[in-house]
Design a protein around this motif. Structure first.
Motif, PDB file in Angstrom:
ATOM      1  N   ALA A 183      46.381  69.873  65.149  1.00  0.00           N
ATOM      2  CA  ALA A 183      47.351  68.951  65.756  1.00  0.00           C
ATOM      3  C   ALA A 183      47.304  67.579  65.111  1.00  0.00           C
ATOM      4  N   SER A 184      47.340  67.516  63.792  1.00  0.00           N
ATOM      5  CA  SER A 184      47.381  66.211  63.132  1.00  0.00           C
ATOM      6  C   SER A 184      48.677  65.500  63.513  1.00  0.00           C
ATOM      7  N   GLY A 185      48.580  64.224  63.772  1.00  0.00           N
ATOM      8  CA  GLY A 185      49.751  63.445  64.176  1.00  0.00           C
ATOM      9  C   GLY A 185      49.889  63.291  65.668  1.00  0.00           C
ATOM     10  N   LEU A 186      49.084  64.021  66.468  1.00  0.00           N
ATOM     11  CA  LEU A 186      49.151  63.882  67.913  1.00  0.00           C
ATOM     12  C   LEU A 186      48.549  62.543  68.326  1.00  0.00           C
ATOM     13  N   ARG A 187      49.253  61.802  69.152  1.00  0.00           N
ATOM     14  CA  ARG A 187      48.767  60.499  69.622  1.00  0.00           C
ATOM     15  C   ARG A 187      47.817  60.725  70.795  1.00  0.00           C
ATOM     16  N   ARG A 188      46.536  60.765  70.501  1.00  0.00           N
ATOM     17  CA  ARG A 188      45.550  61.142  71.507  1.00  0.00           C
ATOM     18  C   ARG A 188      45.453  60.154  72.656  1.00  0.00           C
ATOM     19  N   ASP A 189      45.710  58.867  72.364  1.00  0.00           N
ATOM     20  CA  ASP A 189      45.551  57.869  73.417  1.00  0.00           C
ATOM     21  C   ASP A 189      46.662  57.925  74.452  1.00  0.00           C
ATOM     22  N   SER A 190      47.700  58.716  74.205  1.00  0.00           N
ATOM     23  CA  SER A 190      48.825  58.768  75.135  1.00  0.00           C
ATOM     24  C   SER A 190      48.892  60.078  75.917  1.00  0.00           C
ATOM     25  N   ILE A 191      47.965  60.998  75.673  1.00  0.00           N
ATOM     26  CA  ILE A 191      48.023  62.310  76.311  1.00  0.00           C
ATOM     27  C   ILE A 191      47.694  62.196  77.794  1.00  0.00           C
ATOM     28  N   GLU A 192      48.545  62.775  78.613  1.00  0.00           N
ATOM     29  CA  GLU A 192      48.297  62.861  80.046  1.00  0.00           C
ATOM     30  C   GLU A 192      47.771  64.244  80.436  1.00  0.00           C
ATOM     31  N   ASP A 193      48.314  65.298  79.814  1.00  0.00           N
ATOM     32  CA  ASP A 193      47.919  66.649  80.213  1.00  0.00           C
ATOM     33  C   ASP A 193      48.353  67.627  79.138  1.00  0.00           C
ATOM     34  N   ILE A 194      47.546  68.648  78.902  1.00  0.00           N
ATOM     35  CA  ILE A 194      47.892  69.764  78.013  1.00  0.00           C
ATOM     36  C   ILE A 194      47.499  71.051  78.725  1.00  0.00           C
ATOM     37  N   TRP A 195      48.424  72.025  78.764  1.00  0.00           N
ATOM     38  CA  TRP A 195      48.148  73.291  79.453  1.00  0.00           C
ATOM     39  C   TRP A 195      48.818  74.434  78.710  1.00  0.00           C
ATOM     40  N   PHE A 196      48.100  75.548  78.595  1.00  0.00           N
ATOM     41  CA  PHE A 196      48.636  76.742  77.937  1.00  0.00           C
ATOM     42  C   PHE A 196      49.015  77.782  78.984  1.00  0.00           C
ATOM     43  N   TYR A 197      50.275  78.271  78.901  1.00  0.00           N
ATOM     44  CA  TYR A 197      50.797  79.314  79.785  1.00  0.00           C
ATOM     45  C   TYR A 197      50.963  80.597  78.963  1.00  0.00           C
ATOM     46  N   PRO A 198      50.131  81.608  79.149  1.00  0.00           N
ATOM     47  CA  PRO A 198      50.286  82.842  78.371  1.00  0.00           C
ATOM     48  C   PRO A 198      51.487  83.652  78.851  1.00  0.00           C
ATOM     49  N   ASN A 199      52.123  84.351  77.923  1.00  0.00           N
ATOM     50  CA  ASN A 199      53.266  85.191  78.287  1.00  0.00           C
ATOM     51  C   ASN A 199      52.850  86.387  79.139  1.00  0.00           C
ATOM     52  N   GLU A 200      51.652  86.902  78.891  1.00  0.00           N
ATOM     53  CA  GLU A 200      51.205  88.121  79.558  1.00  0.00           C
ATOM     54  C   GLU A 200      50.299  87.782  80.734  1.00  0.00           C
ATOM     55  N   TRP A 201      50.495  88.505  81.841  1.00  0.00           N
ATOM     56  CA  TRP A 201      49.654  88.317  83.009  1.00  0.00           C
ATOM     57  C   TRP A 201      48.225  88.744  82.723  1.00  0.00           C
ATOM     58  N   GLY A 202      47.237  87.980  83.232  1.00  0.00           N
ATOM     59  CA  GLY A 202      45.844  88.383  83.206  1.00  0.00           C
ATOM     60  C   GLY A 202      45.118  88.165  81.900  1.00  0.00           C
ATOM     61  N   VAL A 203      45.774  87.611  80.885  1.00  0.00           N
ATOM     62  CA  VAL A 203      45.076  87.346  79.625  1.00  0.00           C
ATOM     63  C   VAL A 203      44.010  86.268  79.830  1.00  0.00           C
ATOM     64  N   ILE A 204      44.318  85.271  80.661  1.00  0.00           N
ATOM     65  CA  ILE A 204      43.351  84.249  81.021  1.00  0.00           C
ATOM     66  C   ILE A 204      43.207  84.220  82.544  1.00  0.00           C
ATOM     67  N   ALA A 205      42.143  83.598  83.016  1.00  0.00           N
ATOM     68  CA  ALA A 205      41.998  83.339  84.451  1.00  0.00           C
ATOM     69  C   ALA A 205      42.886  82.150  84.789  1.00  0.00           C
ATOM     70  N   HIS A 206      44.005  82.400  85.450  1.00  0.00           N
ATOM     71  CA  HIS A 206      45.029  81.375  85.611  1.00  0.00           C
ATOM     72  C   HIS A 206      44.537  80.170  86.409  1.00  0.00           C
ATOM     73  N   ALA A 207      43.687  80.395  87.408  1.00  0.00           N
ATOM     74  CA  ALA A 207      43.253  79.302  88.281  1.00  0.00           C
ATOM     75  C   ALA A 207      42.091  78.512  87.697  1.00  0.00           C
ATOM     76  N   ALA A 208      41.468  78.996  86.637  1.00  0.00           N
ATOM     77  CA  ALA A 208      40.325  78.298  86.053  1.00  0.00           C
ATOM     78  C   ALA A 208      40.799  77.093  85.246  1.00  0.00           C
ATOM     79  N   PRO A 209      39.994  76.030  85.208  1.00  0.00           N
ATOM     80  CA  PRO A 209      40.390  74.861  84.405  1.00  0.00           C
ATOM     81  C   PRO A 209      40.430  75.193  82.924  1.00  0.00           C
ATOM     82  N   GLN A 210      41.307  74.519  82.212  1.00  0.00           N
ATOM     83  CA  GLN A 210      41.377  74.642  80.761  1.00  0.00           C
ATOM     84  C   GLN A 210      40.762  73.371  80.178  1.00  0.00           C
ATOM     85  N   GLN A 211      39.562  73.516  79.628  1.00  0.00           N
ATOM     86  CA  GLN A 211      38.810  72.363  79.135  1.00  0.00           C
ATOM     87  C   GLN A 211      39.348  71.923  77.777  1.00  0.00           C
TER      88      GLN A 211
END
Length: 708
Positions: A204-232
């Motif tokens: 992610a070169s060019g991303l302005r890190r000081d302005s980030i409020e939130d980043i979250w990944f939504y997988p297309n397929e159910w159950g690939v990740i634990a949806h309720a777990a935090p994304q560190q």
């Protein structure tokens, strides 16, 4: 897939609704919870072209419908199209979803207003001047605390106009929906799964890190990740890494992790949201090492924080014994030439700086190897704790006069001091750096968190600034001789003071044996005390044979060396066999001046947050003197216990005395690389955490939890 009972119930209800459904309506249709209609990207269609159609939904407050992947529960909206002969419809084109927490579950969907898009291809032989009827049977599940399956029949008739004729403007909802569509990610992505962690990395070169409020990944397929777990989130020099927990449906053979990455940035006082389509192949991903919180300060601020943190370290109790030795050395050197005093200051500073550089290099090497470590990590090793206890005990024996190496008190701590006072100053600096590491001063946590997430040159620069701050008082006295006049005159008192300084060293050694007892149990204490007995015998034997003839002197030195080797070898062997010991589950209920607590675990913390309960987190370690002082003067107080009880605050304590991956991950989430860390989460599932200072008072704790 989502819970099978809910899926079957939704299917049955949708079938019953279809049997009793009315004819298709060409305008808005309202249910008890949703108002829906078909909208178009133009007011007319051209033969042979494609027109974008939207299912526009207005959902009543507090209710929601679902995305392509509904998350832990729910059903995605479906549309069954009825079109003129030759016309075709695409799958639903989904706008970026939102996270919707329902109890301990995390769902993905939409609240308020949303338009689901579909592209419809008009046949080339569609008759100009005629009408193009579009019909859709749309099913959705709409939920608040309960879920209701609903079905509507929607219709839209558009005139067919000749190619090149004006087709009219698009419905405003179409443009609004297109603005929410994910776009192709400009960043190369890859993912790696190992153990209980799934890491997704973006260049992610060019991303302005000081302005980030939130980043979250939504997988297309159910159950690939634990949806309720935090994304560190870890933000590094040229990339970002999301650490997630694999879900029930994750397969180790998964070739590509597909979904949507939603990035929220603050710019000009506005919150901007960008959704990116992600298709990440499996590949190697080094463990993330930093955090958003740690990197947002900038390198200049990090260097300043490191300098201030190192300076404040001089006031921390862990450095007091060596501070006293430095003060005595300064008095001894006050009568020397200014050039000699400056050289002593430079030698002492060199010992500190080289020690901090070595520590930075070791941290960098361990991080590169995928090991999660932080400030004070070496105290998680029983062998290191034991050897440091031996060293401080030996220094105490020397100060007490049991044995003498060299003639300068500044030489205490290493036999190289016998070669001259400058070597003694250098190794006193090394000792100061070693005993400083179990303490954390204000400003240090953020600075070190920044350093561990940055490039190697920045890492070394921050640790050099930290060491310079620790050496600064001694350097100032060394380079500015007039300050030495403020010190008392040399005299007999120096010998008595030197002997007195042995007792802080013995106290530090006793404390380290206590730490060892928590790490290795009674066997560790036995090893430490037995080793100290051998060290005491070696020191006595070395000293009493120094004035003897050559044969006796050599025999005494040889036997002393064997005793030292036996003590160290015994300690290393016992340390390698020591099994980590867990902290007690709860505090002693009702103990005087003790605030009841429970042991931290990620599952327990997430369950409390899902219930909306207020939570106070205390991440500590037995070897962290700052932590122990804070608990004594601020946390284990009756008024704090009363405030926690009155506010129904759950007090969770995370013990980092031994390595703990869950605690390390939580520290990194707040840009910290070591303890202490104090965080208060107010009541409410969506409340924002409040980070308290690293040095606490009762008023600070009460103010932090809103009880002051």
């Amino acid at each position: 897939m989502p819970p099978i009972g809910l899926t079957i119930f939704g299917a049955v209800m949708a079938l019953l609704a279809a049997v009793a459904s009315p004819a298709h309506a060409t305008g808005p249709v309202s249910t008890d919870h949703v108002r829906a209609e078909l909208v178009a990207g133009a007011e007319a269609v051209h033969p042979g072209e494609t027109i974008r159609i939207g299912i526009h939904k207005q959902i009543i407050p507090h209710w929601h419908t679902y995305w392509l992947n509904p998350g832990d529960s729910g059903l995605a909206t479906t549309a069954d199209w009825t079109l003129p002969e030759g016309a075709t419809a695409s799958d639903i084109i989904w706008p970026a979803p939102e996270r919707i927490a329902v109890g301990p579950l995390m769902n993905y969907g939409y609240e308020g207003e949303v338009t689901l898009l579909t592209d419809i291809a008009v046949p080339a032989d569609a008759p100009v001047g005629g009408s193009f009827p579009i019909r859709a049977t749309v099913d959705w599940l709409v939920c608040e605390e309960i879920c209701i399956p609903e079905q509507v029949e929607l219709g839209l008739d558009l005139p067919i106009v000749a190619a090149g004729a004006d087709a009219g403007p698009a419905h405003p909802a179409i443009a609004a929906a297109e603005a929410r569509l994910p776009v192709d990610s400009p960043w190369t992505a890859r993912f790696e799964a190992g153990g209980d962690t799934l890491r997704l990395a973006f260049d992610a070169s060019g991303l302005r890190r000081d302005s980030i409020e939130d980043i979250w990944f939504y997988p297309n397929e159910w159950g690939v990740i634990a949806h309720a777990a935090p994304q560190q989130l870890s933000v590094e020099a040229d990339r970002i890494v999301l650490a997630m927990i694999p879900g029930d449906a994750f397969q180790p053979t998964l070739a590509s992790l597909d979904g949507v990455l939603v990035v929220k940035e603050r710019a000009g006082g506005q919150l901007l949201t960008q959704a990116l389509t992600v298709s990440a192949p499996a590949g190697s991903v080094a463990a993330g090492t930093g955090s958003l919180a740690g990197l947002s300060i900038g390198i200049g601020t990090a260097l300043l924080f490191a300098l201030l943190g190192g300076l404040i370290l001089n006031l921390m109790p862990c450095v007091f014994p060596v501070l006293s030795m430095k003060a005595l050395a300064l008095v001894e050197q006050a009568g020397k030439q200014p050039a000699q005093v400056r050289l002593h200051g430079l030698a002492y500073t060199g010992g500190i700086l080289l020690s901090f550089l070595a520590l930075a290099g070791l941290l960098a090497a361990l991080k590169a190897g995928g090991t999660a470590v932080g400030w004070g990590f070496q105290f998680q090793s029983p062998i290191f704790v034991l050897l440091l206890a031996y060293l401080l005990f030996a220094v105490g024996l020397s100060l007490s006069g049991v044995f003498t190496i060299g003639g300068s008190v500044a030489g205490v701590g290493a036999n190289l001091a016998a070669r001259g006072g400058y070597a003694g100053s250098f190794f006193t600096g090394v000792l100061a750096a070693i005993v400083a590491t179990p303490c954390t001063a204000p400003f240090m946590g953020v600075a070190i968190g920044f350093a561990l997430a940055a490039s190697l040159p920045v890492l070394f620069a921050v640790f050099l600034a930290l060491g310079l701050g620790l050496a600064l008082p001694y350097v100032a006295l060394s380079v500015w001789p007039p300050l030495l006049r403020l010190l008392p005159k040399p005299g007999l008192w120096m010998e008595r003071f030197k002997q007195f300084l042995a007792f802080p060293m013995y106290g530090a050694a006793i404390w380290l044996v206590w730490v060892l007892s928590l790490q290795a149990g009674a066997e560790g204490v036995l090893t430490a005390l037995g080793g100290m007995l051998l060290i005491g015998f070696a020191a006595w034997l070395y000293d009493v044979t120094r004035a003897s003839d050559r044969a006796a002197r050599h025999a005494g030195s040889g036997l002393a060396a064997l005793a030292l080797i036996a003590a160290i070898g015994w300690g290393i062997a016992a340390g390698n066999q020591a099994a980590p010991r867990a902290a007690p589950a709860t505090a002693e209920a009702g103990a005087a001046e003790t605030t009841p607590w429970e042991s931290y675990s990620r599952q327990k913390f997430e369950a409390l947050r899902a219930e909306g309960r207020p939570v106070f987190l205390n991440f500590t370690a037995a070897w962290c003197i700052t932590c122990l002082v804070n608990e004594r003067v601020a946390l284990n107080r009756p008024d704090v216990a009363t405030a926690f009880r009155t506010g129904d605050v759950t007090y969770l304590k995370g013990d980092w005395t031994n390595q703990d991956a869950e605690i390390t991950a939580k520290l990194e989430e707040f840009g910290r690389s070591g303890v202490p860390l104090y965080v208060f989460y107010p009541a409410g599932r969506d409340s924002q955490p409040v980070v308290l200072p690293q040095l606490l008072t009762v008023d600070i704790v009460l103010g932090g939890i809103g009880a002051g």
